[in-house]
Design a protein around this motif. Structure first.
Motif, PDB file in Angstrom:
ATOM      1  N   ASN A   1       1.064  -0.890  -0.146  1.00  0.00           N
ATOM      2  CA  ASN A   1      -0.140   0.053  -0.178  1.00  0.00           C
ATOM      3  C   ASN A   1       0.676   1.376  -0.133  1.00  0.00           C
ATOM      4  OD1 ASN A   1      -2.570  -1.202   0.187  1.00  0.00           O
ATOM      5  ND2 ASN A   1      -2.068  -1.929   1.979  1.00  0.00           N
ATOM      6  N   PHE A   2       2.201   1.167  -0.271  1.00  0.00           N
ATOM      7  CA  PHE A   2       3.111   2.232  -0.335  1.00  0.00           C
ATOM      8  C   PHE A   2       2.552   3.519  -1.335  1.00  0.00           C
ATOM      9  CE2 PHE A   2       6.718   4.485  -2.270  1.00  0.00           C
ATOM     10  CZ  PHE A   2       7.080   5.091  -1.070  1.00  0.00           C
ATOM     11  N   GLY A   3       2.452   4.526  -0.640  1.00  0.00           N
ATOM     12  CA  GLY A   3       1.778   5.762  -1.671  1.00  0.00           C
ATOM     13  C   GLY A   3       0.399   5.870  -1.840  1.00  0.00           C
ATOM     14  N   ALA A   4      -0.329   4.684  -1.575  1.00  0.00           N
ATOM     15  CA  ALA A   4      -1.692   4.890  -1.600  1.00  0.00           C
ATOM     16  C   ALA A   4      -2.471   5.724  -0.424  1.00  0.00           C
ATOM     17  CB  ALA A   4      -2.266   3.464  -1.569  1.00  0.00           C
ATOM     18  N   PRO A   5      -3.259   6.391  -0.901  1.00  0.00           N
ATOM     19  CA  PRO A   5      -4.081   7.178   0.308  1.00  0.00           C
ATOM     20  C   PRO A   5      -4.927   6.571   1.098  1.00  0.00           C
ATOM     21  CG  PRO A   5      -5.077   7.841  -1.987  1.00  0.00           C
ATOM     22  CD  PRO A   5      -3.800   6.796  -2.135  1.00  0.00           C
ATOM     23  N   THR A   6      -5.380   5.253   0.733  1.00  0.00           N
ATOM     24  CA  THR A   6      -6.032   4.450   1.581  1.00  0.00           C
ATOM     25  C   THR A   6      -5.515   3.043   1.038  1.00  0.00           C
ATOM     26  OG1 THR A   6      -7.757   4.020  -0.221  1.00  0.00           O
ATOM     27  CG2 THR A   6      -8.285   5.775   1.067  1.00  0.00           C
ATOM     28  N   LYS A   7      -5.928   2.211   2.260  1.00  0.00           N
ATOM     29  CA  LYS A   7      -5.317   0.765   2.175  1.00  0.00           C
ATOM     30  C   LYS A   7      -6.051  -0.019   1.082  1.00  0.00           C
ATOM     31  CE  LYS A   7      -3.987  -1.626   5.998  1.00  0.00           C
ATOM     32  NZ  LYS A   7      -4.107  -2.430   7.329  1.00  0.00           N
ATOM     33  N   ILE A   8      -5.282  -0.318  -0.003  1.00  0.00           N
ATOM     34  CA  ILE A   8      -6.270  -0.812  -1.096  1.00  0.00           C
ATOM     35  C   ILE A   8      -5.787  -2.339  -1.174  1.00  0.00           C
ATOM     36  CG2 ILE A   8      -6.340   1.133  -2.679  1.00  0.00           C
ATOM     37  CD1 ILE A   8      -3.837   0.358  -4.131  1.00  0.00           C
ATOM     38  N   HIS A   9      -4.838  -2.888  -0.660  1.00  0.00           N
ATOM     39  CA  HIS A   9      -4.430  -4.269  -0.635  1.00  0.00           C
ATOM     40  C   HIS A   9      -4.549  -4.821   1.082  1.00  0.00           C
ATOM     41  CE1 HIS A   9      -2.771  -4.525  -4.518  1.00  0.00           C
ATOM     42  NE2 HIS A   9      -2.257  -3.326  -4.333  1.00  0.00           N
ATOM     43  N   PRO A  10      -5.102  -5.871   1.102  1.00  0.00           N
ATOM     44  CA  PRO A  10      -5.129  -6.193   2.678  1.00  0.00           C
ATOM     45  C   PRO A  10      -3.715  -6.772   3.034  1.00  0.00           C
ATOM     46  CG  PRO A  10      -6.003  -8.009   1.102  1.00  0.00           C
ATOM     47  CD  PRO A  10      -5.770  -6.841   0.359  1.00  0.00           C
ATOM     48  N   CYS A  11      -3.371  -6.486   4.363  1.00  0.00           N
ATOM     49  CA  CYS A  11      -1.907  -6.741   4.738  1.00  0.00           C
ATOM     50  C   CYS A  11      -1.733  -8.026   4.903  1.00  0.00           C
ATOM     51  CB  CYS A  11      -2.117  -6.588   6.307  1.00  0.00           C
ATOM     52  SG  CYS A  11      -2.055  -4.679   6.471  1.00  0.00           S
ATOM     53  N   ALA A  12      -2.613  -8.973   4.675  1.00  0.00           N
ATOM     54  CA  ALA A  12      -2.603 -10.595   4.497  1.00  0.00           C
ATOM     55  C   ALA A  12      -1.668 -10.851   3.042  1.00  0.00           C
ATOM     56  CB  ALA A  12      -3.737 -11.167   4.491  1.00  0.00           C
ATOM     57  N   GLU A  13      -1.612 -10.043   2.340  1.00  0.00           N
ATOM     58  CA  GLU A  13      -0.855  -9.871   1.067  1.00  0.00           C
ATOM     59  C   GLU A  13       0.627  -9.655   1.105  1.00  0.00           C
ATOM     60  OE1 GLU A  13      -2.835  -7.637  -2.204  1.00  0.00           O
ATOM     61  OE2 GLU A  13      -4.861  -8.816  -2.016  1.00  0.00           O
ATOM     62  N   CYS A  14       0.884  -8.968   2.238  1.00  0.00           N
ATOM     63  CA  CYS A  14       2.472  -8.605   2.526  1.00  0.00           C
ATOM     64  C   CYS A  14       3.289  -9.574   2.500  1.00  0.00           C
ATOM     65  CB  CYS A  14       2.155  -7.482   3.303  1.00  0.00           C
ATOM     66  SG  CYS A  14       4.151  -6.880   3.858  1.00  0.00           S
ATOM     67  N   PHE A  15       4.528  -9.557   2.363  1.00  0.00           N
ATOM     68  CA  PHE A  15       5.618 -10.804   2.665  1.00  0.00           C
ATOM     69  C   PHE A  15       5.806 -10.790   4.042  1.00  0.00           C
ATOM     70  CE2 PHE A  15       8.192  -6.978   2.341  1.00  0.00           C
ATOM     71  CZ  PHE A  15       9.036  -7.061   3.135  1.00  0.00           C
ATOM     72  N   LEU A  16       5.388  -9.714   4.672  1.00  0.00           N
ATOM     73  CA  LEU A  16       5.945  -9.637   6.325  1.00  0.00           C
ATOM     74  C   LEU A  16       4.579 -10.392   7.196  1.00  0.00           C
ATOM     75  CD1 LEU A  16       6.843  -5.989   6.653  1.00  0.00           C
ATOM     76  CD2 LEU A  16       8.242  -7.707   6.795  1.00  0.00           C
ATOM     77  N   ILE A  17       3.613 -10.698   6.614  1.00  0.00           N
ATOM     78  CA  ILE A  17       2.795 -11.347   7.345  1.00  0.00           C
ATOM     79  C   ILE A  17       2.891 -12.633   8.062  1.00  0.00           C
ATOM     80  CG2 ILE A  17       1.538 -12.667   5.454  1.00  0.00           C
ATOM     81  CD1 ILE A  17      -0.129 -10.546   8.064  1.00  0.00           C
ATOM     82  N   ASP A  18       4.254 -13.497   7.355  1.00  0.00           N
ATOM     83  CA  ASP A  18       4.537 -14.637   7.929  1.00  0.00           C
ATOM     84  C   ASP A  18       5.464 -14.385   9.090  1.00  0.00           C
ATOM     85  OD1 ASP A  18       3.717 -15.715   5.443  1.00  0.00           O
ATOM     86  OD2 ASP A  18       5.793 -15.537   4.460  1.00  0.00           O
ATOM     87  N   PHE A  19       5.726 -13.131   9.527  1.00  0.00           N
ATOM     88  CA  PHE A  19       6.668 -12.910  10.624  1.00  0.00           C
ATOM     89  C   PHE A  19       5.647 -12.485  11.882  1.00  0.00           C
ATOM     90  CE2 PHE A  19       9.493 -12.347   7.035  1.00  0.00           C
ATOM     91  CZ  PHE A  19      10.307 -13.361   7.372  1.00  0.00           C
TER      92      PHE A  19
END
Length: 134
Positions: A46-64
């Motif tokens: 969601n970098f640079g997006a004014p609103t959260k357009i992708h759920p955090c579950a899509e981020c590589f960090l969710i594994d941690f």
């Protein structure tokens, strides 16, 4: 190493480079802007997006992120960064930006080293660009 693990390792290395190059410093254009570790990185979906357009579950960090913290508004801020269990969320409330970034630097280095030791180093093919670089 699975393709997913390779992507995660490359993303962590990118994040470390971003941190080392001063990616989380305050801008002269917005000196009072609240910094958000991980969210203000180009590796954030969601970098640079004014609103959260992708759920955090899509981020590589969710594994941690501990499973019980994955439903939080900013789950990556609940990743334990050291043996004391300090998180970005906890440190941001009680420490300065430098201390938060130092803890993050240590976590990134330790995590990268552990992943490389467990599976051997990942060889990036010549000309290959990680998926998160613009």
């Amino acid at each position: 190493m699975t393709p997913h693990q390779q992507e995660v390792l490359q993303a962590l290395k990118f994040e470390l480079t971003f941190l080392e190059r001063g990616g989380y410093t305050r801008s002269v254009r917005e000196p009072r802007k609240e910094l958000s570790i991980f969210q203000d990185s180009p590796s954030c979906p969601n970098f640079g997006a004014p609103t959260k357009i992708h759920p955090c579950a899509e981020c590589f960090l969710i594994d941690f992120v501990p499973p019980e913290k994955r439903a939080e508004a900013v789950p990556c801020h609940h990743i334990p960064l050291n043996d004391r269990g300090d998180t970005v969320d906890r440190l941001a409330a009680s420490a300065d930006d430098f201390e938060v970034q130092r803890a993050m630097d240590g976590w990134l280095r330790k995590t990268i080293a552990a992943m490389e030791k467990a599976e051997g180093p990942v060889q990036q093919k010549e000309g290959e660009v990680p998926f998160f670089v613009f």
